[in-house]
Write a protein that holds these residues in place. Structure first.
Motif, PDB file in Angstrom:
ATOM      1  N   GLU A 271       9.292  20.880   7.320  1.00 24.79           N
ATOM      2  CA  GLU A 271       9.901  20.879   5.996  1.00 24.79           C
ATOM      3  C   GLU A 271      11.412  20.978   6.129  1.00 24.79           C
ATOM      4  O   GLU A 271      11.930  21.444   7.155  1.00 24.79           O
ATOM      5  CB  GLU A 271       9.378  22.054   5.154  1.00 24.79           C
ATOM      6  N   LEU A 272      12.107  20.561   5.086  1.00 26.59           N
ATOM      7  CA  LEU A 272      13.557  20.681   5.075  1.00 26.59           C
ATOM      8  C   LEU A 272      13.970  22.142   5.097  1.00 26.59           C
ATOM      9  O   LEU A 272      13.336  22.994   4.473  1.00 26.59           O
ATOM     10  CB  LEU A 272      14.135  20.027   3.816  1.00 26.59           C
ATOM     11  N   ARG A 273      15.037  22.429   5.819  1.00 25.16           N
ATOM     12  CA  ARG A 273      15.614  23.763   5.767  1.00 25.16           C
ATOM     13  C   ARG A 273      16.268  23.970   4.401  1.00 25.16           C
ATOM     14  O   ARG A 273      16.579  23.020   3.686  1.00 25.16           O
ATOM     15  CB  ARG A 273      16.655  23.938   6.873  1.00 25.16           C
ATOM     16  N   ASP A 274      16.501  25.232   4.051  1.00 24.16           N
ATOM     17  CA  ASP A 274      17.079  25.547   2.742  1.00 24.16           C
ATOM     18  C   ASP A 274      18.404  24.831   2.518  1.00 24.16           C
ATOM     19  O   ASP A 274      18.676  24.317   1.423  1.00 24.16           O
ATOM     20  CB  ASP A 274      17.279  27.061   2.608  1.00 24.16           C
ATOM     21  N   ILE A 275      19.247  24.780   3.559  1.00 23.04           N
ATOM     22  CA  ILE A 275      20.560  24.147   3.421  1.00 23.04           C
ATOM     23  C   ILE A 275      20.420  22.672   3.071  1.00 23.04           C
ATOM     24  O   ILE A 275      21.107  22.154   2.176  1.00 23.04           O
ATOM     25  CB  ILE A 275      21.376  24.321   4.720  1.00 23.04           C
TER      26      ILE A 275
ATOM     27  N   GLY B 146      28.024  15.686   3.932  1.00 21.57           N
ATOM     28  CA  GLY B 146      27.003  16.715   4.096  1.00 21.57           C
ATOM     29  C   GLY B 146      27.425  17.861   4.977  1.00 21.57           C
ATOM     30  O   GLY B 146      28.015  18.834   4.531  1.00 21.57           O
ATOM     31  N   LYS B 147      27.146  17.762   6.273  1.00 21.15           N
ATOM     32  CA  LYS B 147      27.234  18.896   7.175  1.00 21.15           C
ATOM     33  C   LYS B 147      28.637  19.523   7.281  1.00 21.15           C
ATOM     34  O   LYS B 147      28.774  20.714   7.566  1.00 21.15           O
ATOM     35  CB  LYS B 147      26.753  18.493   8.572  1.00 21.15           C
ATOM     36  N   TRP B 148      29.684  18.742   7.053  1.00 19.01           N
ATOM     37  CA  TRP B 148      31.021  19.299   7.177  1.00 19.01           C
ATOM     38  C   TRP B 148      31.311  20.349   6.101  1.00 19.01           C
ATOM     39  O   TRP B 148      32.218  21.173   6.263  1.00 19.01           O
ATOM     40  CB  TRP B 148      32.067  18.181   7.125  1.00 19.01           C
TER      41      TRP B 148
END
Length: 429
Positions: free
Chosen positions: A339-343, A251-253
């Motif tokens: 809510e979830l962020r767009d990313i 994910g984040k990487w």
């Protein structure tokens, strides 16, 4: 009482030879005996003594299902096959976690929030409860019996390592494992539970595919990542045939600056600002990396039970990890509060799409979704924050600007509930 009546009857019979009196007394005694026996039988069957403090009306428990683990019969409470264990809420749990930061010896210092001086502890008294079914608490003995003579690996980034540490902390309350391997940077490790001949590994592979990374332990990069989107990472591929179970996560990487390769040729980059190299969105690379990874697993001759974990959102507010962002909330969000962020939404959509395609195109492998995104989103209170370091404000003003960790989880902490989900899925295999 029945003994006393019998004695009186016998006395009357000895003092009177009248046969009618004799028979009358015998009948009376027999009647009392039968009534006493019936009374004890009836009321002991239908009534129980309940201590006043727990004498409450309770709903009937869900049905019990019998299963056998490596020759060991067990009974586990499980819920309906149609239950969505990833939809629910966090509820208060006064019993707290099954371990403490003192009873577990495998917590890394930056997740040991209590030792590092975090002043509150309310974040450990919550537990995940699915909306429409029961989720039993993780039982370490049942898990170890299930994994007898097997091996399991968590493949991914530091969130995977965080989860493994949580699992180890719970399992070590039954048997303390022996660390039998670690790489040079202590990012990949393996432990062995001798009594169960169970091997548990974490393999550092933040992109899941082959990558050259130029970054120090504090996250400061000296160059763009060179990411080969069509080549699964040898770090886990070379050991794949030794695993019975794997959990993969990324994910984040993929948000980092990177140059993308396919067939050893540059096909584009993300935020690299290299002349004549096409700028591509991070989700292009994420999708291709997941396709490569899932295709390798589902087409391999070695059949492995695979859990595919969805992305974990962070909770930085008023900045990011390197721009003063922080997370100082002390209670979970309720549904609808965030809510979830767009990313994160983009990442999760890619994950669900690629998972669906992979499940429909397996070669006899088992692939399960481990969808922890929404339940992780609701826990802004469970991160180390500034307490990723030992007493970060010691000798400083309480308003001092220190780096915060709003992505990983304190141990003990919210991530412990992921193991309740883990064993639930495995027992339904």
């Amino acid at each position: 009482m029945s003994v006393l009546v019998l004695a009186i009857g016998r006395g009357l019979m000895m003092g009177n030879n009248n046969n009618n009196i004799h028979m009358f007394v015998v009948k009376i005694v027999a009647c009392f005996l039968v009534m006493g026996f019936a009374y004890r039988l009836y009321f002991s069957t239908f009534f129980q003594i309940i201590p006043p403090q727990i004498a409450v009306i309770q709903q009937p428990p869900p049905p019990a299902a019998n299963f056998t683990l490596s020759g060991h019969p067990h009974t586990a409470t499980i819920s309906s096959p149609s239950c969505d264990i990833f939809t629910g809420e966090w509820v208060r749990d006064p019993t707290g976690p099954p371990y403490t930061n003192s009873s577990c010896h495998t917590i890394e210092h930056h997740q040991n929030c209590m030792k590092n001086g975090r002043p509150d502890s309310g974040y450990i008294y919550w537990r995940w409860r699915p909306r429409d079914c029961s989720l039993p608490r993780f039982d370490p003995k049942t898990f170890l019996h299930y994994m007898r003579n097997k091996s399991m690996a968590f493949i991914g980034d530091s969130i995977s390592r965080n989860h493994v540490q949580s699992l180890l902390c719970i399992l070590s309350q039954v048997e303390r494992p022996v660390e039998v391997y670690h790489d040079k940077e202590y990012r990949s490790k393996r432990w062995f539970f001798d009594s169960y001949k169970f091997s548990l590994s974490v393999i550092w592979s933040p992109f899941l595919t082959e990558a050259k990374i130029f970054e120090d332990n504090d996250g400061h990069a000296s160059g763009a990542v060179r990411l080969h989107l069509d080549e699964p990472d040898p770090e886990w591929v070379n050991e794949f045939d030794t695993f019975d179970y794997v959990e993969i996560a990324a994910g984040k990487w993929f948000l980092k600056t990177a140059v993308y390769y396919e067939n050893n040729t540059i096909v584009g980059c993300h935020n690299c600002k290299i002349e004549d190299v096409t700028e591509l969105r991070f989700d292009y690379a994420y999708r291709r990396a997941l396709q490569t990874t899932l295709n390798f697993i589902t087409k391999s001759e070695h059949k492995v039970y695979t859990l595919f974990q969805t992305t974990t959102p962070d909770h930085f507010e008023n900045g990011e990890w390197n721009t003063g962002g922080y997370c100082n909330r002390t209670v979970p969000f309720e549904e609808g509060e965030t809510e979830l962020r767009d990313i994160d939404t983009i990442m999760r959509d890619v994950e669900l799409e690629e998972f669906k395609k992979a499940v429909g195109d397996t070669n006899g492998s088992t692939l399960k979704l481990f969808d922890t995104t929404r339940l992780a989103l609701l826990r802004p209170d469970g991160h180390p924050g500034p307490y990723r370091a030992f007493h970060p404000f010691e000798g400083k003003d309480s308003t001092a600007n220190v780096q915060n960790d709003c992505l990983h989880w304190c141990l003990p902490g919210p991530i412990d509930s992921w193991n309740d989900l883990l064993i639930h899925i495995l027992l339904r295999a």
